[in-house]
Design an enzyme around this catalytic site. Structure first.
Site, short mmCIF file in Angstrom:
data_model
loop_
_atom_site.label_atom_id
_atom_site.label_comp_id
_atom_site.label_asym_id
_atom_site.label_seq_id
_atom_site.Cartn_x
_atom_site.Cartn_y
_atom_site.Cartn_z
N LYS A 1 36.26 -17.83 1.47
CA LYS A 1 37.09 -18.71 2.29
C LYS A 1 36.32 -19.17 3.53
O LYS A 1 36.38 -20.34 3.93
CB LYS A 1 38.34 -17.95 2.71
CG LYS A 1 39.53 -18.82 3.00
CD LYS A 1 40.41 -18.93 1.77
CE LYS A 1 41.63 -19.75 2.00
NZ LYS A 1 42.58 -19.70 0.89
N GLU B 1 45.21 -13.37 4.36
CA GLU B 1 44.92 -13.92 3.03
C GLU B 1 45.22 -12.92 1.93
O GLU B 1 44.77 -11.77 1.97
CB GLU B 1 43.45 -14.34 2.95
CG GLU B 1 43.04 -14.96 1.63
CD GLU B 1 43.55 -16.38 1.45
OE1 GLU B 1 43.55 -16.88 0.32
OE2 GLU B 1 43.94 -17.00 2.46
N ASP B 2 45.99 -13.35 0.93
CA ASP B 2 46.20 -12.59 -0.31
C ASP B 2 46.73 -11.18 -0.09
O ASP B 2 46.28 -10.22 -0.73
CB ASP B 2 44.92 -12.58 -1.13
CG ASP B 2 44.67 -13.92 -1.82
OD1 ASP B 2 45.54 -14.80 -1.73
OD2 ASP B 2 43.60 -14.09 -2.43
N ARG C 1 46.90 -8.86 -3.62
CA ARG C 1 47.40 -9.95 -4.47
C ARG C 1 46.38 -11.07 -4.47
O ARG C 1 46.56 -12.11 -3.87
CB ARG C 1 48.76 -10.45 -3.95
CG ARG C 1 49.49 -11.36 -4.94
CD ARG C 1 50.76 -11.91 -4.32
NE ARG C 1 50.49 -12.68 -3.12
CZ ARG C 1 50.12 -13.97 -3.13
NH1 ARG C 1 49.93 -14.61 -4.28
NH2 ARG C 1 49.91 -14.60 -1.99
N ASN D 1 44.19 -28.49 -3.24
CA ASN D 1 43.28 -27.42 -2.83
C ASN D 1 43.47 -27.17 -1.33
O ASN D 1 43.34 -28.08 -0.52
CB ASN D 1 41.83 -27.85 -3.12
CG ASN D 1 40.86 -26.71 -2.99
OD1 ASN D 1 41.03 -25.81 -2.16
ND2 ASN D 1 39.82 -26.73 -3.81
N ASP E 1 47.37 -18.48 5.05
CA ASP E 1 47.07 -19.63 4.20
C ASP E 1 47.97 -19.68 2.98
O ASP E 1 48.33 -20.77 2.51
CB ASP E 1 45.60 -19.59 3.78
CG ASP E 1 45.18 -20.88 3.09
OD1 ASP E 1 45.55 -21.96 3.59
OD2 ASP E 1 44.50 -20.82 2.06
N ASP E 2 48.35 -18.53 2.43
CA ASP E 2 49.22 -18.51 1.25
C ASP E 2 50.59 -19.10 1.57
O ASP E 2 51.17 -19.81 0.76
CB ASP E 2 49.38 -17.08 0.73
CG ASP E 2 48.05 -16.45 0.36
OD1 ASP E 2 47.34 -17.03 -0.46
OD2 ASP E 2 47.72 -15.39 0.93
N TYR F 1 34.03 -20.52 -4.45
CA TYR F 1 35.45 -20.16 -4.32
C TYR F 1 36.12 -20.34 -5.67
O TYR F 1 35.49 -20.12 -6.69
CB TYR F 1 36.11 -20.96 -3.18
CG TYR F 1 37.32 -20.22 -2.66
CD1 TYR F 1 37.19 -18.95 -2.10
CD2 TYR F 1 38.60 -20.74 -2.79
CE1 TYR F 1 38.30 -18.24 -1.66
CE2 TYR F 1 39.71 -20.04 -2.34
CZ TYR F 1 39.55 -18.79 -1.79
OH TYR F 1 40.64 -18.08 -1.37
N ASN G 1 46.44 -20.71 -9.59
CA ASN G 1 45.03 -20.64 -9.94
C ASN G 1 44.63 -19.19 -10.08
O ASN G 1 45.37 -18.30 -9.64
CB ASN G 1 44.15 -21.40 -8.92
CG ASN G 1 44.27 -20.84 -7.51
OD1 ASN G 1 44.11 -19.65 -7.28
ND2 ASN G 1 44.55 -21.71 -6.55
#
Length: 592
Positions: free
Chosen positions: A181, A252-253, A163, A466, A275-276, A99, A422
């Protein structure tokens, strides 16, 4: 346990037998004869420990992290038992390879390395093009044919690649994120690897680099309008929810607006989580609670400056507001007034003169009069923050000048600095810079891993906020107790449990997060906290966990349902490790 051969199983694993595939050179002579493998493999019979030593030797021979990523991906898709043995026994070293930060590079190169990540035609997730959304039923049917009966997915991570980390719009290449993930869901919280489903919505890309790349494997068109996006995405999610009604969905993203839009639409319609927005806020809140306890000033006196106002930044800040309200009895409006935001146009105010994105309105300052701050430096002098939190994806945004000034402003308290962007190439500052500029007083947590720092003979361990500390536990808790939805108070319960999970040595060393080597034990405690909260709110549906919620043995019972790779061939044979949850045996409990 059915360990026989099936065409569906062959098509997924590339092996004529799942036990043979996962035993490899540890397959006993008698079993080789029964499977007609005599003379087709070397004669040596090894144990899993020797296999692991060989795999680690090969991994360490790779000269770059991307080569290590490719090696580990091939290992996972050909011998899942060996892969997770290797990961669990070397988690601190391997997590940054499977990851962040390595997955960022892997995503950028995904179309170039894809054929070398798994055997041909290996089914490792769903690629759903915008042009095939109307055929989502057929796609789900194809997936069902590729899996063994009883292995229906219980968790999915889904992205559209718009993203990815701080790297922007990577299109279909973003598939590396769901794949990575889900590996952490398995490693950190024991989700069943054969019931994890990575998905990428291949809805095009606005990055010309990929559209012009002859090796790009996604559809070659620009992204759709918002209306077309939501219509297509909702059609896919609705079909997935209908096919797998108990499946936990992690978004996610996605781009900021779409991330908030999808979560708002689906959070009370399906078991889902972003999660973001929620995970980042959860893990940062856990570390922030620890930092506030060590800062040396009352919580009500904290003044928090955020740099970056995307979905992650606003999500984090809202959860910190909830913390001040719930834990310290501060009224919401008063708690909200403890926060300031800086985006690319400066400090966010209601009278700045531009049209604010909807998610920024909540934190827009209305008490600034005619004052406007065009830069971080100006905002720093205006706010005089006790805490500086970065989710800007701007490398070195926290310059040495800013860090020194943070130390000067906070002479009576320890300054809190959280550079959370990150990968490392997007981090606002490093641990060493923060320590050096604050005379080693900083309370630090980052979004990416930094090395330890040594000063005056003492070794300081950086905190890493994290998300791996929380999203696996949230997923495990949701899969086990099956709540109708995931509430903010469930997320808050996980944050509190994370802060409470520090052992005495970690507290004595001034650390904000538990050591990553303890992640499985921590995940069990956090999942237990999630289950208790879900049951307390009357939203859990699984009767077993409803009955267990008040028990002091809840965390221990959670650990029994955390999947583990087999330790011996006999254990593999009796409980093929990627077929059902593998209950923790007594001799394994200490390893968690």
């Amino acid at each position: 346990m059915d360990s026989g051969t099936s065409s569906a199983r062959r098509s997924r694993s590339g092996s004529p037998d799942p036990i043979a595939s996962n035993a490899g050179t540890a397959l006993p002579y008698a079993t080789r004869s029964a499977l007609h493998l005599k003379g087709l493999v070397p004669s040596g019979v090894e144990n899993f420990t020797v296999q692991e030593q060989r795999a680690l030797e090969q991994l360490n021979m790779k000269s770059t992290n991307l080569e290590k990523y490719i090696f580990l991906s091939w290992l996972r898709t050909t011998n899942i038992n060996l892969f997770y043995r290797l990961v669990l026994h070397n988690l601190k070293a391997i997590a940054p390879v499977i990851y962040t930060p390595t997955v960022g590079q892997a995503c950028q190169e995904y179309s170039h390395i894809y054929p070398f990540l798994a055997p041909p035609n290996n089914v490792d997730g769903l690629y759903i093009p915008l042009t095939e959304v109307e055929n989502i039923g057929e796609i789900i049917g194809n997936y069902r044919e590729s899996i063994k009966e009883g292995d229906e997915p219980e968790i999915t991570v889904i992205t559209d690649g718009s993203r990815i980390l701080g790297l922007g719009d990577l299109g279909m290449n973003g598939m590396g994120i769901p794949v990575g993930k889900l590996q952490l869901y398995v490693a950190a919280a024991g989700l069943n690897p054969d019931r994890c489903l990575p998905i990428v919505l291949d809805f095009g890309t606005d990055t010309d680099k990929y559209l012009e790349d002859p090796l790009y494997l996604g559809i070659r068109q620009h992204r759709p309008s918002d209306a077309e996006f939501y219509a297509a995405a909702n059609l896919v999610i609705e079909a997935l929810h209908k096919a797998f009604p108990n499946m936990f969905i992690q978004f996610e993203d996605f781009s900021t607006e779409h991330a908030f839009g999808l979560l708002e639409h689906w959070r009370h319609r399906a078991l889902c989580f972003n999660d973001d927005i929620q995970g980042t806020g959860c893990v940062i809140l856990g570390g922030f609670i620890s930092a506030v306890e060590q800062a040396g000033i009352p919580p009500k006196d904290q003044r928090i400056l955020f740099v970056g106002a995307g979905s992650a930044g606003v999500g984090v800040a809202k959860q910190l507001v909830d913390y001040f309200v719930i834990a310290h009895g501060i009224p919401e409006e008063t708690a909200k007034a403890m926060f300031w935001f800086v985006d690319s146009r400066g400090m966010i105010t209601a009278n700045r003169g531009d049209r604010l994105a909807q998610h920024k309105v909540y934190f827009a300052r209305e008490d600034n009069g005619s004052t406007q701050c065009a830069s971080i430096e100006e905002a720093l002098e205006y706010v005089r923050p006790t805490a500086l939190i970065g989710l800007s994806t701007i490398y070195k945004a926290f310059s040495e000048k800013i860090l020194v000034r943070m130390s000067e402003i906070n002479t009576q308290a320890r300054p809190i600095v959280f550079p959370l962007s990150n990968p490392e190439t997007k981090a606002e500052c490093s641990f060493e810079e923060a320590m050096r500029c604050t005379n080693n007083r900083v309370l630090f947590a980052s979004g990416t891993a930094f090395p330890e720092y040594t000063a005056e003979g003492r070794v300081y361990v950086p905190g890493q906020g994290n998300n791996m500390y929380v999203f696996p536990a949230i997923g495990l808790g949701a899969v086990l107790c099956k709540p109708t939805c995931i509430t903010d108070t469930m997320i808050y319960a996980v944050s509190k449990a994370l802060a409470a999970s520090l052992n005495e040595q970690e507290k004595a060393d001034g650390e904000l997060y538990p050591r990553i080597e303890r992640i499985r034990a921590v995940s069990a405690e956090l999942a237990a906290a999630f289950i208790r909260q879900a049951v307390g709110e009357g939203l859990a549906k699984d009767q077993k966990w409803i009955g267990m919620a008040a028990s002091e043995d809840l965390a221990a019972e959670v650990r029994r349902f955390m999947w583990l790779p087999a330790e011996t061939f006999e254990q593999l044979r009796q409980c093929c490790p990627h077929t059902h949850h593998h209950p923790v045996l007594p001799h394994e409990a200490s390893k968690l």
